[in-house]
Design an enzyme around this catalytic site. Structure first.
Site, PDB file in Angstrom:
ATOM      1  N   CYS A 158       0.694  -1.241   0.040  1.00 21.61           N
ATOM      2  CA  CYS A 158      -0.007   0.033  -0.130  1.00 21.61           C
ATOM      3  C   CYS A 158       0.798   1.262   0.068  1.00 21.61           C
ATOM      4  O   CYS A 158       0.722   2.421  -0.369  1.00 21.61           O
ATOM      5  CB  CYS A 158      -0.804  -0.111   1.270  1.00 21.61           C
ATOM      6  SG  CYS A 158      -2.136  -1.302   1.069  1.00 21.61           S
ATOM      7  N   CYS A 162      -0.781 -27.811 -12.652  1.00 22.66           N
ATOM      8  CA  CYS A 162       0.039 -27.553 -11.729  1.00 22.66           C
ATOM      9  C   CYS A 162       0.109 -28.728 -10.837  1.00 22.66           C
ATOM     10  O   CYS A 162      -0.453 -29.555 -11.080  1.00 22.66           O
ATOM     11  CB  CYS A 162      -0.372 -26.286 -10.737  1.00 22.66           C
ATOM     12  SG  CYS A 162      -1.918 -26.846  -9.793  1.00 22.66           S
TER      13      CYS A 162
END
Length: 393
Positions: free
Chosen positions: A207, A365
Site C-alpha cells: 500500500c 500445476c
C-alpha cells in the site's frame, strides 16, 4: 448448504460464559438472537471463543471492531507498529490523538469501550516463525490481516501445525481477496495458504508504494469478520476451498473454487488430458473438478494489461496450449509458464493472448489448486475450452 465449525471452545465450569449468557449480554446480542439460523447457541459459542488478529491496520481495524461488537469473548491483537498519520486514511481503529502510540494499545482502548466484556490481549511484538506457534496456540481461530509474505507464511505454517483455521485477507490498490484456510478442515477441504500461492516469494508491492482505496479495506475486513463468525459458530458456509476476489472499481465479487489434491493417483486420463500429454512427453495428468461456464463467473472484465483479447474470428492456433501455473518455472517442458497472481491481475502471457478463444487450453500445476483457479480466470476472460489438471507423474 454445508455447515461446520471449529471444535466447541472449552470453557471452565465457573465461567459466566458457559451455559447461558448474562442478561446484559443477551440484550446487546438481541439482533443475533433473532437472526434465523443463528440464535442463542451460536452467540454462546462466540462468547466462549478466543480469536487472534494479526495486524491492527487497514484490515484489522474493521475485523476487530466487528468481532468485539458481535460478542467474541477474547480478542488477541498482534502488532509491533505505532500509529502514523498516513495510517488514519484507512485504519479506523485509531485517531489523530493516537499518532505515536502503539497500535495494540490504541486498538485495545477502542475495543474495551465498544464491548467492555471482551477480554483484549495485546501482543506488542512482530510475529515471526520463531514465536508464531507460541502466540497462536492459545486461540481457537487466527485472522491474518498482515501485509508481508514473511508474516503470512509464518502464520500459515504455525496455524497448520496447530490445526487452527485461518481467515485470510488482503487488499491492495482497488482489489481485495478473502479466503479461509484450515489444515484440519473436513470433507476434503483441508487447504492452506501455500497450497494456493506456492512457496514464499520475495516481497512485492505494498500500500505504501501503489496506494489503497480506504473503504475497500472496510469491505474486505468486514467480509473477513463474517467468515470468522461463520467458522466459530457453525453457521452459513465459510469460504473454505474458495477464494473471494473483490474489485472496488465495479463493486463486484468473483469466486474462485480451489480444488483439493487428487485422492486417486491412478485416475484415468480424460481425452483433454491425453491431448496435453501428446504435447508434453512423459507427463501424466489427471482431471480436477469441472469449473462453471463463463457466464456463471460474475464481474468478468478485460485484461488489466490492456492487451487485445483474442476473438473467435482469428485463425486457428496449433491446437492445445499447455499453460503451467505450478510452483517451479520450467518444470513442464513445452508449457507456457505463468504465475496465478499475474493471471488474476490480467497480465496474460503473449502465447495465451495469441491463442484463439475456441482452441483448447489445458492448465496444469502440481496439485490442481492453482490450475483450477486459473481455469476459472481464463473462462472469465473469454476462452471457451479450458480444462485444469493436476500433474501426477
Amino acid at each position: 448448504m454445508k455447515q461446520f465449525s471449529v471444535p466447541a471452545p472449552v470453557v471452565s465450569t465457573g465461567s459466566t460464559r458457559a451455559g447461558t449468557l448474562p442478561p446484559d449480554e443477551r440484550r446487546r446480542a438481541a439482533r443475533h438472537l433473532l437472526l434465523d439460523g443463528f440464535g442463542l447457541a451460536a452467540q454462546e459459542r462466540l462468547a466462549a471463543s478466543r480469536v487472534v488478529v494479526v495486524g491492527a491496520g487497514g484490515l484489522g481495524s474493521p475485523v476487530l471492531q466487528y468481532l468485539a461488537a458481535a460478542g467474541v469473548g477474547t480478542l488477541g491483537i498482534i502488532d509491533d507498529d505505532v500509529v502514523e498519520a498516513s495510517n488514519l486514511q484507512r485504519q479506523v481503529l485509531h485517531s489523530v490523538a493516537d499518532v505515536g502510540r502503539a497500535k495494540t494499545a490504541s486498538a485495545a482502548d477502542v475495543l474495551r469501550g465498544l464491548a467492555p466484556s471482551v477480554e483484549v490481549i495485546a501482543h506488542s511484538e512482530r510475529l515471526t516463525r520463531d514465536n508464531a506457534a507460541a502466540i497462536l496456540s492459545g486461540y481457537h481461530l487466527v485472522i491474518d490481516g498482515s501485509d508481508t509474505f514473511e508474516t503470512r507464511y509464518a502464520v500459515s505454517d504455525a496455524a497448520a501445525s496447530l490445526g487452527l483455521p485461518v481467515v485470510w485477507g488482503t487488499v491492495l490498490g482497488w482489489d481485495g481477496q478473502v479466503s479461509v484456510f484450515w489444515s484440519a478442515a473436513p470433507d476434503g477441504r483441508a487447504i492452506t495458504y501455500p497450497d494456493v500461492f506456492g512457496p514464499q516469494p520475495p516481497e512485492g508491492e505494498s500500500c505504501a508504494t501503489v496506494g489503497v482505496l480506504s473503504p475497500a479495506c472496510g469491505v474486505v475486513g468486514s467480509t473477513m469478520a463474517v467468515e470468522a463468525v461463520k467458522v466459530l459458530t457453525g453457521t452459513g458456509d465459510p469460504a473454505l476451498g474458495r477464494l473471494l476476489a473483490y474489485d472496488a472499481r465495479t463493486s463486484a465479487w468473483d469466486t474462485i473454487e480451489l480444488a483439493p489434491a487428487p485422492s486417486d493417483p491412478a485416475a484415468v486420463l480424460t481425452a483433454e488430458a491425453l491431448r496435453a500429454a501428446e504435447v508434453v512427453e512423459g507427463t501424466a495428468l489427471a482431471p480436477s473438478p469441472a469449473a462453471p461456464e463463463p457466464e456463471a463467473v460474475p464481474g468478468a472484465s478485460a485484461p488489466a494489461s490492456g492487451a487485445p483479447r483474442p476473438t473467435p474470428d482469428e485463425p486457428a492456433g496449433p491446437g492445445v496450449l499447455l499453460l503451467d501455473v505450478g510452483l517451479r518455472p520450467g518444470a513442464v517442458p513445452g508449457a507456457v509458464f505463468a504465475r496465478l497472481e499475474d493471471l488474476a491481475a490480467g497480465n496474460l502471457p503473449p502465447e495465451l493472448l495469441d491463442h484463439p478463444v475456441d482452441e483448447p487450453v489445458v492448465v496444469v500445476c502440481e496439485r490442481g489448486l492453482r490450475s483450477r483457479g486459473a481455469e476459472q480466470l481464463l473462462r472469465a476472460e473469454g476462452w471457451r475450452d479450458v480444462t485444469s489438471r493436476a500433474i501426477l507423474g
